[in-house]
Design a protein around this motif. Sequence first.
Motif, PDB file in Angstrom:
ATOM      1  N   GLN A 192     -19.515  20.630 -34.823  1.00 33.14           N
ATOM      2  CA  GLN A 192     -20.812  20.475 -35.486  1.00 33.14           C
ATOM      3  C   GLN A 192     -21.822  19.781 -34.582  1.00 33.14           C
ATOM      4  OE1 GLN A 192     -20.668  19.075 -39.533  1.00 33.14           O
ATOM      5  NE2 GLN A 192     -22.747  18.299 -39.441  1.00 33.14           N
ATOM      6  N   LEU A 193     -21.371  18.835 -33.765  1.00 26.14           N
ATOM      7  CA  LEU A 193     -22.281  18.071 -32.908  1.00 26.14           C
ATOM      8  C   LEU A 193     -22.450  18.682 -31.517  1.00 26.14           C
ATOM      9  CD1 LEU A 193     -21.299  14.441 -33.920  1.00 26.14           C
ATOM     10  CD2 LEU A 193     -23.269  15.774 -34.665  1.00 26.14           C
ATOM     11  N   GLY A 194     -21.822  19.817 -31.273  1.00 28.79           N
ATOM     12  CA  GLY A 194     -22.030  20.514 -30.009  1.00 28.79           C
ATOM     13  C   GLY A 194     -21.167  20.031 -28.853  1.00 28.79           C
ATOM     14  N   PHE A 195     -20.100  19.302 -29.151  1.00 25.03           N
ATOM     15  CA  PHE A 195     -19.152  18.923 -28.099  1.00 25.03           C
ATOM     16  C   PHE A 195     -18.229  20.109 -27.870  1.00 25.03           C
ATOM     17  CE2 PHE A 195     -20.457  14.771 -29.656  1.00 25.03           C
ATOM     18  CZ  PHE A 195     -20.566  14.029 -28.495  1.00 25.03           C
ATOM     19  N   SER A 196     -17.846  20.354 -26.616  1.00 24.29           N
ATOM     20  CA  SER A 196     -17.031  21.526 -26.307  1.00 24.29           C
ATOM     21  C   SER A 196     -15.632  21.434 -26.906  1.00 24.29           C
ATOM     22  CB  SER A 196     -16.955  21.744 -24.792  1.00 24.29           C
ATOM     23  OG  SER A 196     -16.506  20.563 -24.145  1.00 24.29           O
ATOM     24  N   THR A 197     -15.089  20.219 -27.001  1.00 24.04           N
ATOM     25  CA  THR A 197     -13.759  20.023 -27.577  1.00 24.04           C
ATOM     26  C   THR A 197     -13.713  18.687 -28.314  1.00 24.04           C
ATOM     27  OG1 THR A 197     -12.886  18.853 -25.650  1.00 24.04           O
ATOM     28  CG2 THR A 197     -12.650  21.272 -25.646  1.00 24.04           C
ATOM     29  N   ALA A 198     -12.676  18.536 -29.141  1.00 22.29           N
ATOM     30  CA  ALA A 198     -12.464  17.259 -29.826  1.00 22.29           C
ATOM     31  C   ALA A 198     -12.136  16.177 -28.798  1.00 22.29           C
ATOM     32  CB  ALA A 198     -11.335  17.389 -30.844  1.00 22.29           C
ATOM     33  N   ALA A 199     -11.448  16.562 -27.734  1.00 24.72           N
ATOM     34  CA  ALA A 199     -11.099  15.588 -26.687  1.00 24.72           C
ATOM     35  C   ALA A 199     -12.362  15.055 -26.010  1.00 24.72           C
ATOM     36  CB  ALA A 199     -10.174  16.222 -25.656  1.00 24.72           C
ATOM     37  N   TYR A 200     -13.340  15.930 -25.780  1.00 24.73           N
ATOM     38  CA  TYR A 200     -14.587  15.487 -25.149  1.00 24.73           C
ATOM     39  C   TYR A 200     -15.355  14.552 -26.090  1.00 24.73           C
ATOM     40  CZ  TYR A 200     -19.053  15.634 -22.716  1.00 24.73           C
ATOM     41  OH  TYR A 200     -20.221  15.280 -22.069  1.00 24.73           O
ATOM     42  N   LEU A 201     -15.362  14.862 -27.381  1.00 25.52           N
ATOM     43  CA  LEU A 201     -15.975  13.950 -28.355  1.00 25.52           C
ATOM     44  C   LEU A 201     -15.260  12.606 -28.308  1.00 25.52           C
ATOM     45  CD1 LEU A 201     -17.637  12.967 -30.793  1.00 25.52           C
ATOM     46  CD2 LEU A 201     -16.021  14.176 -32.264  1.00 25.52           C
ATOM     47  N   SER A 202     -13.938  12.626 -28.321  1.00 19.79           N
ATOM     48  CA  SER A 202     -13.163  11.377 -28.313  1.00 19.79           C
ATOM     49  C   SER A 202     -13.444  10.553 -27.071  1.00 19.79           C
ATOM     50  CB  SER A 202     -11.667  11.681 -28.420  1.00 19.79           C
ATOM     51  OG  SER A 202     -11.380  12.243 -29.677  1.00 19.79           O
ATOM     52  N   THR A 203     -13.512  11.207 -25.926  1.00 26.19           N
ATOM     53  CA  THR A 203     -13.802  10.506 -24.676  1.00 26.19           C
ATOM     54  C   THR A 203     -15.196   9.891 -24.707  1.00 26.19           C
ATOM     55  OG1 THR A 203     -12.362  12.022 -23.454  1.00 26.19           O
ATOM     56  CG2 THR A 203     -13.983  10.790 -22.155  1.00 26.19           C
ATOM     57  N   SER A 204     -16.175  10.668 -25.140  1.00 24.07           N
ATOM     58  CA  SER A 204     -17.553  10.169 -25.228  1.00 24.07           C
ATOM     59  C   SER A 204     -17.660   9.035 -26.238  1.00 24.07           C
ATOM     60  CB  SER A 204     -18.501  11.299 -25.636  1.00 24.07           C
ATOM     61  OG  SER A 204     -18.502  12.321 -24.684  1.00 24.07           O
ATOM     62  N   PHE A 205     -16.990   9.184 -27.354  1.00 26.13           N
ATOM     63  CA  PHE A 205     -17.013   8.178 -28.414  1.00 26.13           C
ATOM     64  C   PHE A 205     -16.430   6.860 -27.904  1.00 26.13           C
ATOM     65  CE2 PHE A 205     -15.863   6.036 -32.319  1.00 26.13           C
ATOM     66  CZ  PHE A 205     -16.786   6.482 -33.254  1.00 26.13           C
ATOM     67  N   LYS A 206     -15.276   6.962 -27.232  1.00 26.44           N
ATOM     68  CA  LYS A 206     -14.620   5.753 -26.727  1.00 26.44           C
ATOM     69  C   LYS A 206     -15.458   5.101 -25.632  1.00 26.44           C
ATOM     70  CE  LYS A 206     -10.369   3.665 -25.300  1.00 26.44           C
ATOM     71  NZ  LYS A 206      -8.940   3.780 -25.160  1.00 26.44           N
ATOM     72  N   LYS A 207     -16.053   5.907 -24.784  1.00 29.19           N
ATOM     73  CA  LYS A 207     -16.890   5.372 -23.702  1.00 29.19           C
ATOM     74  C   LYS A 207     -18.064   4.576 -24.273  1.00 29.19           C
ATOM     75  CE  LYS A 207     -19.442   6.871 -19.613  1.00 29.19           C
ATOM     76  NZ  LYS A 207     -19.910   8.030 -18.842  1.00 29.19           N
ATOM     77  N   GLN A 208     -18.645   5.068 -25.351  1.00 31.88           N
ATOM     78  CA  GLN A 208     -19.820   4.408 -25.929  1.00 31.88           C
ATOM     79  C   GLN A 208     -19.459   3.244 -26.858  1.00 31.88           C
ATOM     80  OE1 GLN A 208     -23.031   7.003 -27.044  1.00 31.88           O
ATOM     81  NE2 GLN A 208     -23.582   5.678 -28.733  1.00 31.88           N
ATOM     82  N   THR A 209     -18.361   3.372 -27.599  1.00 33.78           N
ATOM     83  CA  THR A 209     -18.051   2.362 -28.614  1.00 33.78           C
ATOM     84  C   THR A 209     -16.886   1.449 -28.245  1.00 33.78           C
ATOM     85  OG1 THR A 209     -16.484   3.784 -29.799  1.00 33.78           O
ATOM     86  CG2 THR A 209     -18.820   3.908 -30.453  1.00 33.78           C
ATOM     87  N   GLY A 210     -16.061   1.897 -27.314  1.00 38.55           N
ATOM     88  CA  GLY A 210     -14.881   1.117 -26.938  1.00 38.55           C
ATOM     89  C   GLY A 210     -13.645   1.439 -27.761  1.00 38.55           C
TER      90      GLY A 210
END
Length: 187
Positions: free
Chosen positions: A149-167
């Motif tokens: 829904q948010l335009g991330f290519s994969t769930a893994a990429y969302l998870s990586t981006s999420f962790k990078k931003q939020t810890g």
Amino acid sequence: MKNNTIYIKNVVCGRCITTIQGILDNLDIPYDKVSLGEALLLRALSSEEKIQLATELKKSGFELLQSKNQRIINHIKSVLIGEVSNSTDQKKLSEILSEELHYEYSHITNLFTAAEGQSIQSYFNKLKIEKAKELLEYDELSISEIAYQLGFSTAAYLSTSFKKQTGITPSAYKKMQIKGRKGLDAV
């Protein structure tokens, strides 16, 4: 009719528009239309009315924008928030912004970076992570569905981006008792 458009910072949703309409009504300022980031007034404002309007807007978390650059930055943010909230378009961000603002993307991005101290893409990613937090809190979609829904290519990429931003990972965020979500207009 002369262009009597005023530009307002932090108008990012339907409730914001309703609030602005209420402020204009209370001040007896006639308007034709209020939309994200702007209001088309039916007449020019006196100096006293501008001061009153600015004061009332400030009380509700809004701000009158004066310079052309401020208006462009506000427009960029409104477009980006709209994209995060209603993303159905799979166009590149640069194309969307260039079409919407009628400027070359290089001009838009240089202006935004100079004013905000971060790139458009960085800001957009922060918006997407805040939207991901919201969707995680609703607990109606899987992480894969949120990623799509948010335009991330994969769930893994969302998870990586999420962790990078939020810890933390999206799964860990979902389990937290106290969430740390911001409104999209506060990013």
